[in-house]
Design a protein around this motif. Structure first.
Motif, mmCIF file in Angstrom:
data_model
loop_
_atom_site.group_PDB
_atom_site.id
_atom_site.type_symbol
_atom_site.label_atom_id
_atom_site.label_comp_id
_atom_site.label_asym_id
_atom_site.label_seq_id
_atom_site.Cartn_x
_atom_site.Cartn_y
_atom_site.Cartn_z
ATOM 1 N N LEU A 180 0.695 -1.256 0.113
ATOM 2 C CA LEU A 180 -0.121 0.143 -0.119
ATOM 3 C C LEU A 180 0.970 1.250 -0.065
ATOM 4 O O LEU A 180 1.933 1.025 0.698
ATOM 5 N N GLN A 181 0.467 2.358 -0.913
ATOM 6 C CA GLN A 181 1.189 3.350 -0.958
ATOM 7 C C GLN A 181 0.298 4.609 -0.786
ATOM 8 O O GLN A 181 -1.067 4.748 -1.126
ATOM 9 N N ALA A 182 0.925 5.717 0.040
ATOM 10 C CA ALA A 182 -0.162 6.930 0.022
ATOM 11 C C ALA A 182 0.877 7.817 -0.927
ATOM 12 O O ALA A 182 2.208 8.329 -0.602
ATOM 13 N N VAL A 183 0.072 8.345 -1.813
ATOM 14 C CA VAL A 183 0.707 9.231 -2.863
ATOM 15 C C VAL A 183 -0.096 10.562 -2.719
ATOM 16 O O VAL A 183 -1.346 10.759 -2.916
ATOM 17 N N LYS A 184 0.703 11.689 -2.557
ATOM 18 C CA LYS A 184 0.171 13.084 -2.273
ATOM 19 C C LYS A 184 0.717 13.765 -3.579
ATOM 20 O O LYS A 184 2.017 13.858 -3.757
ATOM 21 N N LEU A 185 0.030 14.618 -3.971
ATOM 22 C CA LEU A 185 0.202 15.556 -5.215
ATOM 23 C C LEU A 185 -0.539 16.811 -4.400
ATOM 24 O O LEU A 185 -1.354 16.994 -4.065
ATOM 25 N N SER A 186 0.438 18.083 -5.015
ATOM 26 C CA SER A 186 0.122 19.211 -4.800
ATOM 27 C C SER A 186 0.180 20.047 -5.834
ATOM 28 O O SER A 186 1.494 19.803 -6.425
ATOM 29 N N GLY A 187 -0.050 21.401 -6.048
ATOM 30 C CA GLY A 187 0.302 22.490 -6.736
ATOM 31 C C GLY A 187 -0.525 22.387 -8.141
ATOM 32 O O GLY A 187 -1.599 21.785 -8.309
ATOM 33 N N GLU A 188 0.201 22.853 -9.145
ATOM 34 C CA GLU A 188 -0.551 23.190 -10.443
ATOM 35 C C GLU A 188 -0.436 21.538 -10.985
ATOM 36 O O GLU A 188 0.360 21.046 -11.372
ATOM 37 N N LEU A 189 -1.776 21.115 -11.771
ATOM 38 C CA LEU A 189 -1.954 20.011 -12.347
ATOM 39 C C LEU A 189 -2.837 20.185 -13.667
ATOM 40 O O LEU A 189 -3.583 21.323 -13.452
ATOM 41 N N PRO A 190 -2.842 19.535 -14.665
ATOM 42 C CA PRO A 190 -3.548 20.037 -15.613
ATOM 43 C C PRO A 190 -4.955 19.506 -15.603
ATOM 44 O O PRO A 190 -5.330 18.483 -14.709
ATOM 45 N N PRO A 191 -5.937 20.164 -16.222
ATOM 46 C CA PRO A 191 -7.143 19.732 -16.261
ATOM 47 C C PRO A 191 -7.350 18.089 -16.716
ATOM 48 O O PRO A 191 -6.608 17.788 -17.658
#
Length: 205
Positions: free
Chosen positions: A30-41
């Motif tokens: 199991l992995q926790a993936v955090k994304l933040s900031g500008e991301l495309p539509p």
């Protein structure tokens, strides 16, 4: 379920301008993936499709557009093989990479709820309960995109083999979806109900 969309259980709301990721790996793959900031539509659909191709399940998560194209998100993912998890750079690259067009995977819903009342504000609120499988979220997001509906907030849960997902949706221009779009969404979801005559339970993959 709707309360989960009002605040994040996972992280602080501050998001940096540049997109970034962090990955925490736990026992069993199991992995926790955090994304933040500008991301495309469409980034979440991009990522969901790519993960389904790799047989990686999204078991729970939360995502919210903060402002403009800035997002915060945390997804808990489970590869079919414990050592098949991806790196931070790979997750971010997949979010930015639109997949080749393909029909959405077959999924089956137990129930759904669509709300365009004043309580939902500028959003069309959608909640679905269905049989979980790899590609469930990707299939849902593909069907929403076909109706020019874009999630502003997403809450994902999996419990006892069932997916319980909720979305706050706007139209492609960033405004509230029209009533006819809400009706078209209901019709599309009706076709996915398990209790429809002749409908078969999708095989797990």
């Amino acid at each position: 379920m709707r309360d989960r969309l009002i605040h994040s259980r996972f992280f602080d709301l501050a998001a940096p301008d540049a997109a970034g990721t962090s990955v925490i790996s736990w026992a069993g793959g199991l992995q926790a993936v955090k994304l933040s900031g500008e991301l495309p539509p469409g980034w979440c659909g991009n990522l969901a499709v790519a993960l389904s191709h790799r047989k990686i399940s999204i078991v729970r998560g939360f995502a919210r557009r903060v402002v403009d194209h800035r997002w915060i998100a945390e997804l808990h993912v489970l590869p079919s093989e414990p050592r098949a998890g991806l790196s931070e750079a790979e997750y971010l690259s997949l979010a930015w990479s639109p997949p080749a067009p393909e029909p959405p995977a077959e999924i089956a819903l137990d129930s759904y709820y669509v709300d365009s009342s004043p309580e939902s504000g500028q959003y069309l609120f959608l909640e679905v309960h269905g049989y979980d499988r790899v590609g469930f979220l990707a299939s849902l997001l593909g069907r929403l995109a076909a109706l020019a509906l874009r999630p502003e907030q997403i809450s994902l849960e999996t419990w006892d083999g069932r997916a319980l997902d909720a979305f706050h949706l706007k139209d492609a221009a960033g405004g509230p979806p029209k009533p006819e779009t809400a009706r078209a969404l209901s019709q599309a979801l009706d076709a996915l109900r398990q209790d429809q005559p002749g409908r078969r339970h999708p095989a797990p993959v």
